[in-house]
Design a protein around this motif. Structure first.
Motif, PDB file in Angstrom:
ATOM      1  N   GLY A  37       0.790  -1.223   0.000  1.00 54.24           N
ATOM      2  CA  GLY A  37       0.000   0.000   0.000  1.00 54.24           C
ATOM      3  C   GLY A  37       0.824   1.275   0.000  1.00 54.24           C
ATOM      4  N   ARG A  38       2.126   1.173  -0.129  1.00 53.47           N
ATOM      5  CA  ARG A  38       2.978   2.379  -0.181  1.00 53.47           C
ATOM      6  C   ARG A  38       2.825   3.096  -1.523  1.00 53.47           C
ATOM      7  NH1 ARG A  38       7.182   2.406   3.800  1.00 53.47           N
ATOM      8  NH2 ARG A  38       7.046   0.549   5.085  1.00 53.47           N
ATOM      9  N   ILE A  39       2.585   2.330  -2.551  1.00 48.77           N
ATOM     10  CA  ILE A  39       2.184   2.881  -3.850  1.00 48.77           C
ATOM     11  C   ILE A  39       0.699   2.590  -3.938  1.00 48.77           C
ATOM     12  CG2 ILE A  39       2.441   2.751  -6.348  1.00 48.77           C
ATOM     13  CD1 ILE A  39       5.322   1.836  -5.906  1.00 48.77           C
ATOM     14  N   ARG A  40      -0.115   3.624  -3.939  1.00 47.22           N
ATOM     15  CA  ARG A  40      -1.553   3.452  -3.737  1.00 47.22           C
ATOM     16  C   ARG A  40      -2.332   3.049  -4.974  1.00 47.22           C
ATOM     17  NH1 ARG A  40      -0.834   8.510  -0.522  1.00 47.22           N
ATOM     18  NH2 ARG A  40      -0.486   7.764   1.582  1.00 47.22           N
ATOM     19  N   ASP A  41      -1.748   3.213  -6.140  1.00 47.36           N
ATOM     20  CA  ASP A  41      -2.511   3.027  -7.357  1.00 47.36           C
ATOM     21  C   ASP A  41      -1.692   2.227  -8.362  1.00 47.36           C
ATOM     22  OD1 ASP A  41      -3.816   3.442  -9.849  1.00 47.36           O
ATOM     23  OD2 ASP A  41      -4.702   5.279  -9.084  1.00 47.36           O
ATOM     24  N   SER A  42      -2.335   1.327  -9.083  1.00 49.92           N
ATOM     25  CA  SER A  42      -1.640   0.541 -10.104  1.00 49.92           C
ATOM     26  C   SER A  42      -1.149   1.417 -11.246  1.00 49.92           C
ATOM     27  CB  SER A  42      -2.555  -0.555 -10.643  1.00 49.92           C
ATOM     28  OG  SER A  42      -2.830  -1.489  -9.627  1.00 49.92           O
ATOM     29  N   VAL A  43      -1.835   2.510 -11.492  1.00 52.29           N
ATOM     30  CA  VAL A  43      -1.395   3.448 -12.539  1.00 52.29           C
ATOM     31  C   VAL A  43      -0.053   4.073 -12.139  1.00 52.29           C
ATOM     32  CG1 VAL A  43      -1.966   5.577 -13.759  1.00 52.29           C
ATOM     33  CG2 VAL A  43      -3.753   3.893 -13.288  1.00 52.29           C
ATOM     34  N   ASP A  44       0.093   4.406 -10.861  1.00 51.30           N
ATOM     35  CA  ASP A  44       1.367   4.951 -10.384  1.00 51.30           C
ATOM     36  C   ASP A  44       2.483   3.920 -10.517  1.00 51.30           C
ATOM     37  OD1 ASP A  44       0.107   7.315  -9.732  1.00 51.30           O
ATOM     38  OD2 ASP A  44      -0.178   6.774  -7.628  1.00 51.30           O
ATOM     39  N   LEU A  45       2.181   2.675 -10.170  1.00 54.41           N
ATOM     40  CA  LEU A  45       3.175   1.608 -10.314  1.00 54.41           C
ATOM     41  C   LEU A  45       3.564   1.455 -11.778  1.00 54.41           C
ATOM     42  CD1 LEU A  45       4.850  -0.751  -9.179  1.00 54.41           C
ATOM     43  CD2 LEU A  45       2.824  -2.192  -9.486  1.00 54.41           C
ATOM     44  N   GLN A  46       2.593   1.489 -12.669  1.00 52.52           N
ATOM     45  CA  GLN A  46       2.879   1.364 -14.098  1.00 52.52           C
ATOM     46  C   GLN A  46       3.743   2.524 -14.586  1.00 52.52           C
ATOM     47  OE1 GLN A  46       2.196  -1.192 -16.172  1.00 52.52           O
ATOM     48  NE2 GLN A  46       3.417  -0.091 -17.675  1.00 52.52           N
ATOM     49  N   SER A  47       3.478   3.718 -14.089  1.00 59.04           N
ATOM     50  CA  SER A  47       4.285   4.881 -14.476  1.00 59.04           C
ATOM     51  C   SER A  47       5.728   4.718 -14.014  1.00 59.04           C
ATOM     52  CB  SER A  47       3.704   6.161 -13.885  1.00 59.04           C
ATOM     53  OG  SER A  47       2.434   6.415 -14.403  1.00 59.04           O
ATOM     54  N   LEU A  48       5.908   4.255 -12.782  1.00 56.47           N
ATOM     55  CA  LEU A  48       7.266   4.007 -12.273  1.00 56.47           C
ATOM     56  C   LEU A  48       7.992   2.965 -13.116  1.00 56.47           C
ATOM     57  CD1 LEU A  48       6.786   3.882  -8.399  1.00 56.47           C
ATOM     58  CD2 LEU A  48       8.226   5.469  -9.667  1.00 56.47           C
ATOM     59  N   MET A  49       7.297   1.878 -13.421  1.00 51.77           N
ATOM     60  CA  MET A  49       7.918   0.805 -14.197  1.00 51.77           C
ATOM     61  C   MET A  49       8.244   1.250 -15.624  1.00 51.77           C
ATOM     62  SD  MET A  49       8.261  -1.468 -11.962  1.00 51.77           S
ATOM     63  CE  MET A  49       8.630  -2.997 -12.766  1.00 51.77           C
ATOM     64  N   THR A  50       7.385   2.074 -16.203  1.00 52.81           N
ATOM     65  CA  THR A  50       7.639   2.583 -17.553  1.00 52.81           C
ATOM     66  C   THR A  50       8.895   3.439 -17.578  1.00 52.81           C
ATOM     67  OG1 THR A  50       5.283   2.530 -18.104  1.00 52.81           O
ATOM     68  CG2 THR A  50       6.680   3.992 -19.421  1.00 52.81           C
ATOM     69  N   GLU A  51       9.039   4.326 -16.590  1.00 51.96           N
ATOM     70  CA  GLU A  51      10.239   5.174 -16.519  1.00 51.96           C
ATOM     71  C   GLU A  51      11.484   4.342 -16.255  1.00 51.96           C
ATOM     72  OE1 GLU A  51      10.540   8.374 -17.347  1.00 51.96           O
ATOM     73  OE2 GLU A  51       8.435   8.190 -17.916  1.00 51.96           O
ATOM     74  N   MET A  52      11.367   3.336 -15.389  1.00 52.13           N
ATOM     75  CA  MET A  52      12.497   2.470 -15.112  1.00 52.13           C
ATOM     76  C   MET A  52      12.905   1.712 -16.376  1.00 52.13           C
ATOM     77  SD  MET A  52      13.448  -0.975 -14.400  1.00 52.13           S
ATOM     78  CE  MET A  52      11.863  -1.717 -14.139  1.00 52.13           C
ATOM     79  N   ASN A  53      11.933   1.205 -17.117  1.00 51.87           N
ATOM     80  CA  ASN A  53      12.240   0.491 -18.359  1.00 51.87           C
ATOM     81  C   ASN A  53      12.870   1.407 -19.399  1.00 51.87           C
ATOM     82  OD1 ASN A  53      11.589  -2.215 -17.848  1.00 51.87           O
ATOM     83  ND2 ASN A  53       9.413  -1.772 -18.049  1.00 51.87           N
ATOM     84  N   ARG A  54      12.443   2.658 -19.423  1.00 56.85           N
ATOM     85  CA  ARG A  54      13.045   3.620 -20.343  1.00 56.85           C
ATOM     86  C   ARG A  54      14.525   3.824 -20.002  1.00 56.85           C
ATOM     87  NH1 ARG A  54       9.636   8.452 -20.407  1.00 56.85           N
ATOM     88  NH2 ARG A  54       8.398   7.217 -21.833  1.00 56.85           N
ATOM     89  N   PHE A  55      14.819   3.970 -18.718  1.00 59.75           N
ATOM     90  CA  PHE A  55      16.208   4.146 -18.284  1.00 59.75           C
ATOM     91  C   PHE A  55      17.036   2.886 -18.564  1.00 59.75           C
ATOM     92  CE2 PHE A  55      19.476   4.259 -14.869  1.00 59.75           C
ATOM     93  CZ  PHE A  55      20.146   5.381 -15.323  1.00 59.75           C
ATOM     94  N   ARG A  56      16.453   1.702 -18.307  1.00 62.39           N
ATOM     95  CA  ARG A  56      17.135   0.446 -18.591  1.00 62.39           C
ATOM     96  C   ARG A  56      17.441   0.319 -20.085  1.00 62.39           C
ATOM     97  NH1 ARG A  56      15.788  -3.628 -21.054  1.00 62.39           N
ATOM     98  NH2 ARG A  56      13.588  -3.102 -21.044  1.00 62.39           N
ATOM     99  N   SER A  57      16.507   0.750 -20.919  1.00 64.65           N
ATOM    100  CA  SER A  57      16.730   0.713 -22.367  1.00 64.65           C
ATOM    101  C   SER A  57      17.877   1.622 -22.774  1.00 64.65           C
ATOM    102  CB  SER A  57      15.460   1.120 -23.115  1.00 64.65           C
ATOM    103  OG  SER A  57      14.438   0.202 -22.876  1.00 64.65           O
ATOM    104  N   TRP A  58      17.987   2.780 -22.128  1.00 58.86           N
ATOM    105  CA  TRP A  58      19.103   3.681 -22.424  1.00 58.86           C
ATOM    106  C   TRP A  58      20.436   3.037 -22.030  1.00 58.86           C
ATOM    107  CZ3 TRP A  58      16.459   8.467 -19.880  1.00 58.86           C
ATOM    108  CH2 TRP A  58      15.505   8.979 -20.748  1.00 58.86           C
ATOM    109  N   CYS A  59      20.451   2.332 -20.905  1.00 62.39           N
ATOM    110  CA  CYS A  59      21.678   1.635 -20.495  1.00 62.39           C
ATOM    111  C   CYS A  59      22.033   0.551 -21.506  1.00 62.39           C
ATOM    112  CB  CYS A  59      21.515   1.030 -19.104  1.00 62.39           C
ATOM    113  SG  CYS A  59      21.450   2.250 -17.786  1.00 62.39           S
TER     114      CYS A  59
END
Length: 195
Positions: A37-59
């Protein structure tokens, strides 16, 4: 990297570069935070994961640039790019790409599923208005965020504005902005007296 992170990192046996391991940790930690429950919404989790995947792709892209040298000054460049998976010495090894991706996928799913290094409290753990440490010289260049022209409307004089935060020395010439009250911040910055 902490000692626990280094231990987990070295425990994963792979003949391939392991730049992606911290990204798996991030994904596992974000999923755990969502479940708690620290991340309250699945949309927020998806946004975090999308940004993380973008950074991983740059690496990954950076790794690709380091791995494959393209001689831009030669005329054969265009010919090599037309068929990069050919039989020449300069071409990609298709089997190697498949082997690497299979091995990384299996490591991520089988050995790293919800495997997290131990969390360690840092100076920002309980600070909801955390800012990175600055040298004293750089602190002069920190400007407060523009909050709009009506931010002072209805504000009592006892509440500090973001620009009224105090700088507290933390170590080795680094300073930390504190959102705590002036007396508390002053106590933190004073050296403790010996009895």
């Amino acid at each position: 990297m902490t000692a626990d992170e280094r231990k987990l990192f070295n425990h994963l046996k792979s003949p391939h570069l392991k730049y992606w391991v911290p990204f798996i940790w991030f994904g596992n930690l974000a999923t755990k935070a969502r479940n708690e429950g620290r991340i309250r919404d699945s949309v927020d989790l998806q946004s975090l994961m999308t940004e993380m995947n973008r950074f991983r792709s740059w690496c990954s892209l950076l790794f690709g640039y380091d791995w494959v040298g393209i001689p831009l000054v030669y005329t054969q460049v265009a010919e090599q790019l037309i068929n990069p998976f050919g039989e020449d010495d300069d071409d990609f090894e298709t089997n190697w790409c498949i082997d690497r991706n299979l091995q990384v996928s299996l490591l991520a799913v089988d050995e790293m599923h919800m495997s997290l290094p131990k969390m360690k409290k840092d100076i920002y753990w309980d600070d909801s208005a955390a800012r990175p440490p600055y040298t004293l010289a750089a602190a002069d260049y920190c400007i407060p965020s523009f909050l709009g022209s009506t931010v002072q409307m209805g504000r009592s004089c006892s509440n500090p504005t973001p620009s009224e935060r105090l700088l507290i020395p933390i170590n080795d010439g680094l300073w930390h902005f504190s959102s705590k009250g002036a007396s508390e911040a002053e106590n933190l910055s004073r050296p403790k007296k010996e009895d």
